[in-house]
Scaffold this active site. Structure first.
Site, PDB file in Angstrom:
ATOM      1  N   CYS A 341       0.842  -1.202   0.000  1.00 38.25           N
ATOM      2  CA  CYS A 341       0.000   0.000   0.000  1.00 38.25           C
ATOM      3  C   CYS A 341       0.879   1.255   0.000  1.00 38.25           C
ATOM      4  CB  CYS A 341      -0.974  -0.033   1.169  1.00 38.25           C
ATOM      5  SG  CYS A 341      -2.392   1.073   0.937  1.00 38.25           S
ATOM      6  N   HIS A 425      -3.575  -5.398   1.112  1.00 40.10           N
ATOM      7  CA  HIS A 425      -3.317  -5.826   2.486  1.00 40.10           C
ATOM      8  C   HIS A 425      -3.813  -7.269   2.641  1.00 40.10           C
ATOM      9  CE1 HIS A 425      -2.283  -1.848   4.001  1.00 40.10           C
ATOM     10  NE2 HIS A 425      -3.375  -1.348   3.415  1.00 40.10           N
TER      11      HIS A 425
END
Length: 502
Positions: A341, A425
């Site tokens: 991310c 994630h």
């Protein structure tokens, strides 16, 4: 049964999340249809539900303890800090803007009380019991007027309150007494009693103090939970370890192969979803540590640059610490790096950010052929796919939109040599993919490390939740706890002066 309970704490990190999850797992094993709830959560550790809503990861873990799907109703207000004085406000799973602490507590929070009470009422209409978690301490007298997560929700929904105290910190009796004594009479009548957490030693030595506490407050203690290492459940307010501590409190299991694998996680500012590396730490022979100095990367077989709520701030921090230069050298040498991310974004060539930091155009580290533009709309998805020949699931929470210019495709991101980047994630929780990835890392690092063939992250998580349920079942007065959830706080509880200031 249409019961409820608020688990409050004498302090932050007293064990509210753990106790709430434990009570949920104990109840579901009794055949009760139960759900978790936290009116307001301040956390950078969040999760995406199947309907695309963002909630605190602790509530997602508690939903798993209940064996139900998490929903936005379980955490209607999520605050995601962007610095010391402001947070992004996420309402019913969707971001609604940035707000200063003064602005939030100056009126906005009070306006949300109806929203959170409605969400709680909807849950209570669908479940036999709802176990609510408070935040911080209910005795924050400076914030009581605008409170919607502790006594505000307890009084609004007439919930009995169980106060948890961490005896390992010391001062638990004074904390229990002071918590009650600083509440208004109307709040005190809902505080049913106490639960001692993290006790070491012989409980009989504690009993005289518990008897005195009962005499002073008129309130009983519902259990004494022993200190246990390695519970490994998702936290909400920060790392559960010191900066350079091992991720898991339990000892690292012996490797299957001849070598261990060392993973260094850059402890970037405003780190989000640090639980991404828990699945690595669950592997026998994998040692995961958080680091903040370039020399700590030298002997690492894999470096992880994790997610962050402040991509540009993290990039500046990496440069100031000398970690940026170390990462660039590492990439050039073909040594493994994984960016997740925000960590993926800093590894790219260029960042255009007029949303999160408002820094405008910023050069990234340039080790991945990626350009990132921050969009006002947040991406909240639950992607599925395949990588390294294995199925993978994950979730995405980001404003940055990545344009991948070259490289090998990898989980909607890219890979160049041994540098990998993705917005996903949770991908390492997919067992087959995690093992394939670790084999690649070990080969590139020259380590004779072999992933354990039978490690199931989902099974390990279930074991941990069962351990929490066992703590409640074996060390709490479950009959009394059942009556409390079903019938509310006992009548006639005494007022303890001085009470809250007018």
């Amino acid at each position: 049964m249409n019961g409820g309970l608020l688990v409050a704490g004498t302090t932050s990190d007293a064990g509210k999340s753990v106790v709430t999850a434990g009570i949920c797992r104990w109840l579901v094993r009794q055949g009760v249809k139960v759900a978790p709830f936290k009116a307001q959560n301040m956390s950078l550790n969040s999760f995406v539900t199947r309907e695309g809503a963002e909630i605190g990861r602790a509530q997602a873990m508690q939903a798993q303890a209940c064996r139900v799907e998490p929903t936005a109703l379980m955490n209607p207000v999520l605050l995601k800090p962007g610095g010391d004085r402001s947070s992004q406000v996420v309402l019913l799973g969707r971001p609604v803007g940035e707000m200063s602490a003064r602005g939030y507590h100056g009126g906005r929070q009070e306006q949300l009380l109806g929203t959170v009470l409605d969400a709680l009422a909807e849950l209570r209409g669908a479940y036999d019991a709802v176990i609510c978690e408070g935040a911080g301490s209910p005795a924050e007298i400076n914030l009581r007027r605008t409170d919607i997560v502790n006594m505000g929700i307890a009084r609004g929904a007439r919930l009995p309150v169980l106060v948890v105290g961490d005896i390992d910190r010391g001062g638990v009796f004074a904390s229990f007494f002071g918590t009650v004594a600083l509440l208004a009479p109307e709040d005190q009548e809902l505080v049913a009693g106490f639960l001692v957490n993290k006790f070491r030693g012989d409980v009989s030595l504690l009993e005289p103090g518990l008897d005195m506490l009962h005499g002073l407050t008129g309130r009983r203690t519902y259990g004494v939970l022993p200190f246990q290492h390695g519970l490994g459940i998702d936290e909400e307010d920060g790392l559960r370890v010191s900066l350079r501590g091992a991720v898991r409190e339990s000892e690292v299991a012996a490797p299957v192969g001849e070598d261990v694998l060392r993973v260094a996680v850059c402890a970037v500012p405003l780190m989000s979803n640090f639980t991404d590396v828990d699945a690595l730490a669950a592997e026998p022979g994998v040692i995961v540590r958080f680091v903040d100095r370039p020399e700590e990367l030298a002997d690492a077989d894999l470096v992880v640059v994790p997610g962050t709520r402040g991509t540009v701030k993290a990039l500046r921090w990496l440069r100031e610490r000398g970690l940026a230069a170390a990462l660039v050298r590492r990439a050039a040498e073909g040594r493994p790096i994984l960016g997740i991310c925000g960590g993926f974004q800093v590894l790219g060539e260029h960042i255009e950010d007029d949303v999160e930091s408002r820094a405008g155009d910023v050069d990234g580290l340039g080790v991945l052929p990626v350009r990132v533009r921050f969009a006002r709309e947040k991406t909240l998805t639950r992607p599925v796919g395949e990588a390294l020949g294995e199925p993978v699931e994950g979730y995405e929470i980001h404003h940055g939109v990545a344009e991948v210019l070259a490289g090998e495709s990898f989980l909607d991101g890219c890979r160049v040599g041994q540098t990998w980047g993705t917005h996903w994630h949770g991908s390492l929780e997919s067992d087959g993919f995690r093992r394939a990835f670790l084999r690649e890392v070990a080969a590139a690092a020259g380590r004779r490390f072999v992933p354990a063939p039978g490690t199931s992250f989902a099974a390990l998580r279930e074991e941990q939740l069962d351990r929490l349920g066992d703590l409640i079942e074996h060390h709490a007065d479950t009959d009394a706890l059942w009556r409390l959830i079903e019938s509310g706080a006992p009548r006639g509880l005494p007022f303890i002066p001085p009470g809250a200031p007018a």
